[in-house]
Scaffold this motif. Structure first.
Motif, mmCIF file in Angstrom:
data_model
loop_
_atom_site.group_PDB
_atom_site.id
_atom_site.type_symbol
_atom_site.label_atom_id
_atom_site.label_comp_id
_atom_site.label_asym_id
_atom_site.label_seq_id
_atom_site.Cartn_x
_atom_site.Cartn_y
_atom_site.Cartn_z
ATOM 1 N N ASP A 54 0.816 -1.214 0.000
ATOM 2 C CA ASP A 54 0.000 0.000 0.000
ATOM 3 C C ASP A 54 0.850 1.265 0.000
ATOM 4 O O ASP A 54 0.340 2.352 -0.294
ATOM 5 N N THR A 55 2.132 1.157 0.358
ATOM 6 C CA THR A 55 2.995 2.337 0.383
ATOM 7 C C THR A 55 3.580 2.650 -0.990
ATOM 8 O O THR A 55 4.202 3.706 -1.162
ATOM 9 N N LEU A 56 3.423 1.754 -1.941
ATOM 10 C CA LEU A 56 3.975 1.958 -3.276
ATOM 11 C C LEU A 56 3.038 2.819 -4.117
ATOM 12 O O LEU A 56 1.834 2.895 -3.865
ATOM 13 N N SER A 57 3.600 3.435 -5.139
ATOM 14 C CA SER A 57 2.755 4.123 -6.109
ATOM 15 C C SER A 57 2.010 3.065 -6.924
ATOM 16 O O SER A 57 2.425 1.900 -6.988
ATOM 17 N N PRO A 58 0.888 3.437 -7.561
ATOM 18 C CA PRO A 58 0.150 2.455 -8.369
ATOM 19 C C PRO A 58 1.012 1.764 -9.427
ATOM 20 O O PRO A 58 0.917 0.555 -9.626
ATOM 21 N N THR A 59 1.877 2.522 -10.112
ATOM 22 C CA THR A 59 2.693 1.913 -11.160
ATOM 23 C C THR A 59 3.766 0.997 -10.574
ATOM 24 O O THR A 59 4.069 -0.057 -11.138
ATOM 25 N N GLU A 60 4.348 1.388 -9.441
ATOM 26 C CA GLU A 60 5.336 0.529 -8.780
ATOM 27 C C GLU A 60 4.683 -0.765 -8.322
ATOM 28 O O GLU A 60 5.249 -1.851 -8.475
ATOM 29 N N ARG A 61 3.504 -0.651 -7.763
ATOM 30 C CA ARG A 61 2.819 -1.846 -7.270
ATOM 31 C C ARG A 61 2.487 -2.797 -8.408
ATOM 32 O O ARG A 61 2.691 -4.005 -8.303
ATOM 33 N N LEU B 215 3.101 -7.918 -10.774
ATOM 34 C CA LEU B 215 3.055 -8.716 -12.001
ATOM 35 C C LEU B 215 4.371 -9.443 -12.245
ATOM 36 O O LEU B 215 4.373 -10.619 -12.620
ATOM 37 N N HIS B 216 5.502 -8.760 -12.040
ATOM 38 C CA HIS B 216 6.775 -9.406 -12.349
ATOM 39 C C HIS B 216 7.255 -10.322 -11.238
ATOM 40 O O HIS B 216 7.577 -11.488 -11.464
#
Length: 297
Positions: free
Chosen positions: A116-123, A128-129
């Motif tokens: 939850d602390t990550l940005s949407p794109t980082e998450r 996914l990877h």
């Protein structure tokens, strides 16, 4: 079988995987179901006849839906310091863990909290990877970025996750011993016993919503967490062992009424994190196992 029935059958075959992706992306079971349903609507509108790799196509669609939901959530969240515990997956201790592998395996509450602390794109890039092994060229396409940029986002996410309390004891029986020792000490108001099983830097995160536990809170340190546990010692007698995201925890249900879910993260034979969900509205929406005995033990 007409094309609609065929598409529906193919989609149902992929639904568990899509729900697993969405749950890890969003940390909310209801929102994950919404994202999966939206991916079905998009498939039904487009048809599956011209889709070469349906699994990849559906993963892309549900990921984009989740990304939009995460961005909308970030825009709504006024206070970034709000205490929030993600939706847990709760199963009976006796259940076969393989039946819940997609949702429970390697997706503990501690990990979801840090995600939850990550940005949407980082998450998205990390989930996914690193969890689903989606290649960076596909992730880049989802994000409208280059594969190299997607790789950089995942790397940045790993750096932010480094040092977080994510690991648990590898032996499930040992995990349960530690958690049961905590429960016994809390029930007896045994401060020394609690301090024995709590890590010095343990974190307690309580998401109460508008529930009876009062305001949500974040407590750090063994002595402070132990004092909090003793304060609620009377409720410990209503705690029943369950698995929360595949690891030992408790469902507190006085007289059969769900009051709180308690997930515990262990590392090096110590409890390092306690995540409590006591929001009655959210508890009522979860699929919870019935208490073994609704009466006082």
């Amino acid at each position: 079988m007409d094309s609609t029935d065929w598409s529906a059958a193919q989609f149902e075959a992929h639904r568990p995987q899509l729900r697993a992706v969405a749950y890890r992306m969003l940390g909310s079971l209801s929102e994950a179901d919404d994202a999966v349903q939206e991916s079905w609507l998009r498939l039904s509108r487009s048809g599956a006849d011209d889709i070469v790799d349906l699994r990849s196509w559906l993963t892309t669609v549900v990921s984009r839906v989740c990304l939009d939901m995460l961005r909308a959530r970030s825009a709504r969240r006024e206070d970034p310091l709000d205490v929030h515990v993600p939706d847990p997956v709760v199963t009976q201790v006796s259940d076969d863990p393989e039946e819940h592998a997609l949702l429970a395996d390697s997706v503990g509450l501690a990990l979801l909290v840090v995600l939850d602390t990550l940005s949407p794109t980082e998450r998205l890039a990390f989930v996914l990877h690193d969890i689903f092994s989606v290649p960076f060229d596909q992730i880049g396409g989802i994000l409208d970025r280059s594969p190299a940029a997607a790789k950089q986002l995942a790397s940045r996410a790993r750096q932010r996750l480094r040092g977080a309390t994510l690991a648990t004891a590898t032996d499930p029986s040992r995990q349960r011993e530690i958690v049961d020792a905590f429960h016994a000490a809390a029930r007896e108001g045994d401060l020394a016993g609690l301090l024995t099983v709590l890590a010095p830097d343990v974190v307690l995160r309580a998401d109460a919503g508008a529930g009876p536990l009062g305001p949500s809170r974040l407590i750090r340190g063994a002595e402070e967490v132990a004092a909090q546990a003793i304060q609620f010692a009377a409720l410990a007698r209503f705690a029943r062992p369950v698995l929360i995201n595949g690891t030992p925890g408790f469902l507190v249900a006085p007289h059969g009424q769900p009051f709180a879910l308690i997930g515990l993260t262990t590392q090096n034979d110590k409890i390092t994190e306690i995540d409590i969900l006591a929001d009655p509205d959210r508890l009522n929406r979860l699929d919870l196992p019935a208490p073994l005995n609704p009466e006082e033990p």
